[in-house]
Motif scaffolding. Structure first.
Motif, PDB file in Angstrom:
ATOM      1  N   ILE A  12     -33.145 110.913  18.642  1.00 49.13           N
ATOM      2  CA  ILE A  12     -34.516 110.864  18.134  1.00 49.13           C
ATOM      3  C   ILE A  12     -34.684 109.571  17.335  1.00 49.13           C
ATOM      4  O   ILE A  12     -33.832 109.197  16.545  1.00 49.13           O
ATOM      5  N   GLY A  13     -35.794 108.881  17.588  1.00 53.59           N
ATOM      6  CA  GLY A  13     -36.092 107.628  16.905  1.00 53.59           C
ATOM      7  C   GLY A  13     -35.728 106.390  17.705  1.00 53.59           C
ATOM      8  O   GLY A  13     -36.076 105.286  17.305  1.00 53.59           O
ATOM      9  N   THR A  14     -35.053 106.568  18.850  1.00 56.21           N
ATOM     10  CA  THR A  14     -34.691 105.426  19.686  1.00 56.21           C
ATOM     11  C   THR A  14     -35.949 104.762  20.230  1.00 56.21           C
ATOM     12  O   THR A  14     -36.814 105.429  20.797  1.00 56.21           O
ATOM     13  N   ASP A  15     -36.077 103.445  20.057  1.00 60.28           N
ATOM     14  CA  ASP A  15     -37.213 102.699  20.593  1.00 60.28           C
ATOM     15  C   ASP A  15     -37.047 102.542  22.096  1.00 60.28           C
ATOM     16  O   ASP A  15     -35.979 102.167  22.574  1.00 60.28           O
ATOM     17  N   ILE A  16     -38.108 102.817  22.845  1.00 57.11           N
ATOM     18  CA  ILE A  16     -38.061 102.747  24.304  1.00 57.11           C
ATOM     19  C   ILE A  16     -39.266 101.990  24.856  1.00 57.11           C
ATOM     20  O   ILE A  16     -40.271 101.801  24.173  1.00 57.11           O
ATOM     21  N   ARG A  17     -39.133 101.567  26.112  1.00 54.82           N
ATOM     22  CA  ARG A  17     -40.242 100.985  26.881  1.00 54.82           C
ATOM     23  C   ARG A  17     -40.278 101.721  28.211  1.00 54.82           C
ATOM     24  O   ARG A  17     -39.240 101.986  28.804  1.00 54.82           O
ATOM     25  N   ILE A  18     -41.478 102.040  28.693  1.00 57.69           N
ATOM     26  CA  ILE A  18     -41.639 102.662  30.003  1.00 57.69           C
ATOM     27  C   ILE A  18     -41.480 101.567  31.058  1.00 57.69           C
ATOM     28  O   ILE A  18     -42.166 100.550  31.000  1.00 57.69           O
ATOM     29  N   THR A  19     -40.558 101.774  32.018  1.00 56.96           N
ATOM     30  CA  THR A  19     -40.287 100.740  33.023  1.00 56.96           C
ATOM     31  C   THR A  19     -40.887 101.056  34.384  1.00 56.96           C
ATOM     32  O   THR A  19     -40.921 100.182  35.255  1.00 56.96           O
TER      33      THR A  19
END
Length: 75
Positions: A12-19
């Motif tokens: 929880i809290g991990t920064d992500i980008r939708i690819t």
């Protein structure tokens, strides 16, 4: 059970980008995990151009089969 298996791959809290998928390019963070593992739920708060969304929203990756994510580099 190995020690590292006790920790989620994407905490929880991990920064992500939708690819890929309908929200491609948007950014957010992991906001909840499924009991027993599996795909997390992410909260998207930036659009594909990096602008804040007026209303952030959540995507359950377990049901959004055409959506993939990548971890955003913190650097």
């Amino acid at each position: 059970l190995r020690f590292l298996d006790a920790f989620p791959a994407l905490p929880i809290g991990t920064d992500i980008r939708i690819t890929s998928g309908p929200h491609e390019g948007m950014q957010g963070l992991v906001c909840s995990l499924r009991i027993g593992g599996g795909e997390p739920t992410v909260r998207l708060y930036l659009d594909a151009l990096g602008r804040p969304l007026a209303e952030p929203f959540e995507v359950e990756l377990a049901t959004a089969r055409d959506t993939a994510i990548a971890v955003e580099d913190a650097a």
